[in-house]
Structure formats: structure tokens, C-alpha cells
Design a protein around this motif. Structure first.
Motif, PDB file in Angstrom:
ATOM      1  N   THR A  84       0.833  -1.202   0.000  1.00 14.01           N
ATOM      2  CA  THR A  84       0.000   0.000   0.000  1.00 14.01           C
ATOM      3  C   THR A  84       0.871   1.256   0.000  1.00 14.01           C
ATOM      4  N   ASP A  85       2.124   1.134   0.448  1.00  7.95           N
ATOM      5  CA  ASP A  85       3.080   2.237   0.396  1.00  7.95           C
ATOM      6  C   ASP A  85       3.993   2.017  -0.807  1.00  7.95           C
ATOM      7  N   PRO A  86       3.737   2.707  -1.913  1.00  6.55           N
ATOM      8  CA  PRO A  86       4.511   2.456  -3.134  1.00  6.55           C
ATOM      9  C   PRO A  86       6.000   2.759  -2.997  1.00  6.55           C
ATOM     10  N   VAL A  87       6.340   3.736  -2.188  1.00  8.21           N
ATOM     11  CA  VAL A  87       7.742   4.129  -2.055  1.00  8.21           C
ATOM     12  C   VAL A  87       8.548   3.026  -1.370  1.00  8.21           C
ATOM     13  N   ALA A  88       7.947   2.338  -0.407  1.00  7.51           N
ATOM     14  CA  ALA A  88       8.662   1.282   0.315  1.00  7.51           C
ATOM     15  C   ALA A  88       9.065   0.147  -0.622  1.00  7.51           C
ATOM     16  N   VAL A  89       8.155  -0.268  -1.483  1.00  8.60           N
ATOM     17  CA  VAL A  89       8.458  -1.347  -2.438  1.00  8.60           C
ATOM     18  C   VAL A  89       9.541  -0.895  -3.404  1.00  8.60           C
ATOM     19  N   ALA A  90       9.382   0.302  -3.948  1.00  5.05           N
ATOM     20  CA  ALA A  90      10.334   0.801  -4.931  1.00  5.05           C
ATOM     21  C   ALA A  90      11.729   0.952  -4.319  1.00  5.05           C
ATOM     22  N   LYS A  91      11.813   1.505  -3.108  1.00  4.14           N
ATOM     23  CA  LYS A  91      13.119   1.681  -2.468  1.00  4.14           C
ATOM     24  C   LYS A  91      13.791   0.336  -2.222  1.00  4.14           C
ATOM     25  N   THR A  92      13.033  -0.614  -1.702  1.00  2.00           N
ATOM     26  CA  THR A  92      13.598  -1.925  -1.410  1.00  2.00           C
ATOM     27  C   THR A  92      14.093  -2.598  -2.674  1.00  2.00           C
ATOM     28  N   ALA A  93      13.296  -2.548  -3.734  1.00  2.00           N
ATOM     29  CA  ALA A  93      13.682  -3.191  -4.995  1.00  2.00           C
ATOM     30  C   ALA A  93      14.896  -2.517  -5.619  1.00  2.00           C
ATOM     31  N   VAL A  94      14.924  -1.193  -5.619  1.00  2.00           N
ATOM     32  CA  VAL A  94      16.046  -0.473  -6.229  1.00  2.00           C
ATOM     33  C   VAL A  94      17.328  -0.728  -5.442  1.00  2.00           C
ATOM     34  N   GLU A  95      17.254  -0.720  -4.117  1.00  4.19           N
ATOM     35  CA  GLU A  95      18.439  -0.998  -3.291  1.00  4.19           C
ATOM     36  C   GLU A  95      18.963  -2.410  -3.537  1.00  4.19           C
ATOM     37  N   PHE A  96      18.043  -3.381  -3.658  1.00 10.81           N
ATOM     38  CA  PHE A  96      18.462  -4.756  -3.902  1.00 10.81           C
ATOM     39  C   PHE A  96      19.059  -4.897  -5.300  1.00 10.81           C
ATOM     40  N   ALA A  97      18.474  -4.205  -6.283  1.00 12.62           N
ATOM     41  CA  ALA A  97      18.977  -4.278  -7.662  1.00 12.62           C
ATOM     42  C   ALA A  97      20.384  -3.691  -7.775  1.00 12.62           C
ATOM     43  N   THR A  99      22.775  -4.047  -5.620  1.00 13.58           N
ATOM     44  CA  THR A  99      23.743  -5.015  -5.111  1.00 13.58           C
ATOM     45  C   THR A  99      23.694  -6.345  -5.837  1.00 13.58           C
ATOM     46  N   ASN A 100      22.639  -6.600  -6.594  1.00 11.17           N
ATOM     47  CA  ASN A 100      22.497  -7.886  -7.270  1.00 11.17           C
ATOM     48  C   ASN A 100      22.099  -7.632  -8.720  1.00 11.17           C
ATOM     49  N   ASP A 101      23.016  -7.891  -9.653  1.00 18.34           N
ATOM     50  CA  ASP A 101      22.739  -7.606 -11.057  1.00 18.34           C
ATOM     51  C   ASP A 101      21.819  -8.634 -11.720  1.00 18.34           C
ATOM     52  N   LYS A 102      21.499  -9.714 -11.042  1.00 16.86           N
ATOM     53  CA  LYS A 102      20.579 -10.709 -11.609  1.00 16.86           C
ATOM     54  C   LYS A 102      19.113 -10.332 -11.358  1.00 16.86           C
ATOM     55  N   PHE A 103      18.896  -9.359 -10.528  1.00 22.15           N
ATOM     56  CA  PHE A 103      17.553  -8.852 -10.236  1.00 22.15           C
ATOM     57  C   PHE A 103      17.360  -7.576 -11.045  1.00 22.15           C
ATOM     58  N   VAL A 104      16.414  -7.612 -11.978  1.00 20.26           N
ATOM     59  CA  VAL A 104      16.198  -6.482 -12.886  1.00 20.26           C
ATOM     60  C   VAL A 104      14.770  -5.978 -12.719  1.00 20.26           C
ATOM     61  N   ILE A 105      14.641  -4.678 -12.512  1.00 18.27           N
ATOM     62  CA  ILE A 105      13.311  -4.068 -12.402  1.00 18.27           C
ATOM     63  C   ILE A 105      12.812  -3.780 -13.813  1.00 18.27           C
ATOM     64  N   LEU A 106      11.658  -4.343 -14.155  1.00 16.58           N
ATOM     65  CA  LEU A 106      11.083  -4.137 -15.488  1.00 16.58           C
ATOM     66  C   LEU A 106      10.161  -2.927 -15.529  1.00 16.58           C
ATOM     67  N   GLY A 107       9.464  -2.673 -14.440  1.00 16.50           N
ATOM     68  CA  GLY A 107       8.519  -1.560 -14.392  1.00 16.50           C
ATOM     69  C   GLY A 107       7.495  -1.808 -13.312  1.00 16.50           C
ATOM     70  N   GLY A 108       6.399  -1.104 -13.413  1.00 16.50           N
ATOM     71  CA  GLY A 108       5.354  -1.265 -12.421  1.00 16.50           C
ATOM     72  C   GLY A 108       4.163  -0.419 -12.774  1.00 16.50           C
ATOM     73  N   ALA A 109       3.234  -0.361 -11.844  1.00 19.08           N
ATOM     74  CA  ALA A 109       2.040   0.456 -12.034  1.00 19.08           C
ATOM     75  C   ALA A 109       1.640   1.060 -10.698  1.00 19.08           C
ATOM     76  N   LEU A 115       4.465   2.556 -14.975  1.00 19.14           N
ATOM     77  CA  LEU A 115       5.789   3.136 -14.759  1.00 19.14           C
ATOM     78  C   LEU A 115       6.852   2.277 -15.425  1.00 19.14           C
ATOM     79  N   SER A 116       7.819   2.919 -16.034  1.00 19.75           N
ATOM     80  CA  SER A 116       8.966   2.206 -16.584  1.00 19.75           C
ATOM     81  C   SER A 116       9.932   1.929 -15.431  1.00 19.75           C
ATOM     82  N   ALA A 117      11.044   1.282 -15.743  1.00 20.32           N
ATOM     83  CA  ALA A 117      12.058   1.028 -14.716  1.00 20.32           C
ATOM     84  C   ALA A 117      12.599   2.343 -14.170  1.00 20.32           C
TER      85      ALA A 117
END
Length: 175
Positions: A84-97, A99-109, A115-117
């Protein structure tokens, strides 16, 4: 998965999509189990959920929801994250991406807005909902403290003047 499990999964995802405000789509090609566990724990700590889903079942669950725009992103080994908090998901995913190049953010809504990456990364740079609430509360409280300080100032100045006169009288009597 048999048909009943698939139906249950699709209905559970539909319920999630009805209640959430943001869905992130990521690709986790080559992500190890240990890395996926770390990511899940970070998402959970941020108040988000992370689920690897079959693209066909996720597409079925997205039909008729406000997040239909992300269906084209569901190609290859994808995972969904939501909160429900969009910023929390985005921050967590971007921080993880980072440190880990096998995790790629494709986008979202975010609601009906796709939203693009880069859009997800921009969303991650915003302050979280809790931070915004704290800042707003600080802005509201600041004028009240200033008013209290201004109202107290004349009284304390008078007290200092009376104290100075009292000390002056005491020194005059002692001399």
C-alpha cells in the motif's frame, strides 16, 4: 499446480490487486534461493509482499484490474511485489537491484499509471509515507511552538526586569 490451486492463486492475486496501490514487476533470472530469501525478508520488513508468479496466471489475475497496463511486462521469469506504500516497495527493490545484477526491475504500475524502470527508480527517491507524515507534523507544530515562544517572551522579560530591580534594591540596602 492443479486447476483448483490455479484458481485459488488467481483469485488471491485479484484480491491483492484490488487492495494495493502499487505493483512492481521484476525479472529474477538466475537469482539464487539465498538471494531471493534476502529479498523477500527485505520486502517483508518494508511492509511489502514479493511473489514469483507464472505469467499466464498473473495475466489472468490482472484482467479487469487497474493494473492491466503491466501485462506486457510479464515475459520470462518474473516476480511481482506490492504494497500500500509504493515508495517502500520501490526503495527496497532499487536498493536490492544495486547489489544484485541478476535482479532487474522491469517496471510497475501506480494505480492506472504504468511506470517504466526509470519511473520506479524515481519513485524510490521520494521520501516514504512515514517520513512525509513526520515532516508535515513538524510543519504544523513549528508555528505553534513559535507562537508559544513569542507569548512567553514578554512575561520572561518582565520577570528579568523585576529581578534586576530587586537585586538593585538588595545591593543598595546592603551598602
Amino acid at each position: 499446480m492443479d486447476r483448483t490451486e490455479k484458481r485459488a492463486f488467481v483469485s488471491a492475486l485479484q484480491a491483492v490487486f484490488a487492495d494495493t496501490s502499487f505493483v512492481l514487476v521484476s525479472q529474477n533470472k538466475g537469482l539464487t534461493v539465498a538471494d531471493a530469501t534476502v529479498l523477500r525478508n527485505r520486502m517483508r520488513a518494508a511492509g511489502a509482499s514479493y511473489k514469483v508468479a507464472k505469467n499466464r496466471l498473473a495475466s489472468l489475475a490482472l484482467d479487469g484490474t487497474k493494473f492491466q497496463a503491466i501485462q506486457p511486462l510479464l515475459k520470462g521469469p518474473t516476480a511481482l511485489a506490492w504494497s500500500t506504500d509504493p515508495v517502500a516497495v520501490a526503495k527496497t527493490a532499487v536498493e536490492f537491484a544495486r547489489t544484485n545484477d541478476k535482479f532487474v526491475i522491469l517496471g510497475g504500475a501506480l494505480g492506472t499509471q504504468q511506470l517504466s524502470a526509470d519511473g520506479v527508480k524515481a519513485l524510490a527517491e521520494l521520501p516514504s509515507l512515514e517520513t512525509l507524515r513526520a515532516q508535515l507534523l513538524g510543519l504544523i507544530q513549528t508555528p505553534a511552538t513559535r507562537i508559544a515562544g513569542v507569548l512567553q517572551a514578554p512575561g520572561s522579560q518582565l520577570a528579568r526586569v523585576f529581578s534586576a530591580y530587586a537585586k538593585k534594591d538588595e545591593t543598595a540596602e546592603a551598602a
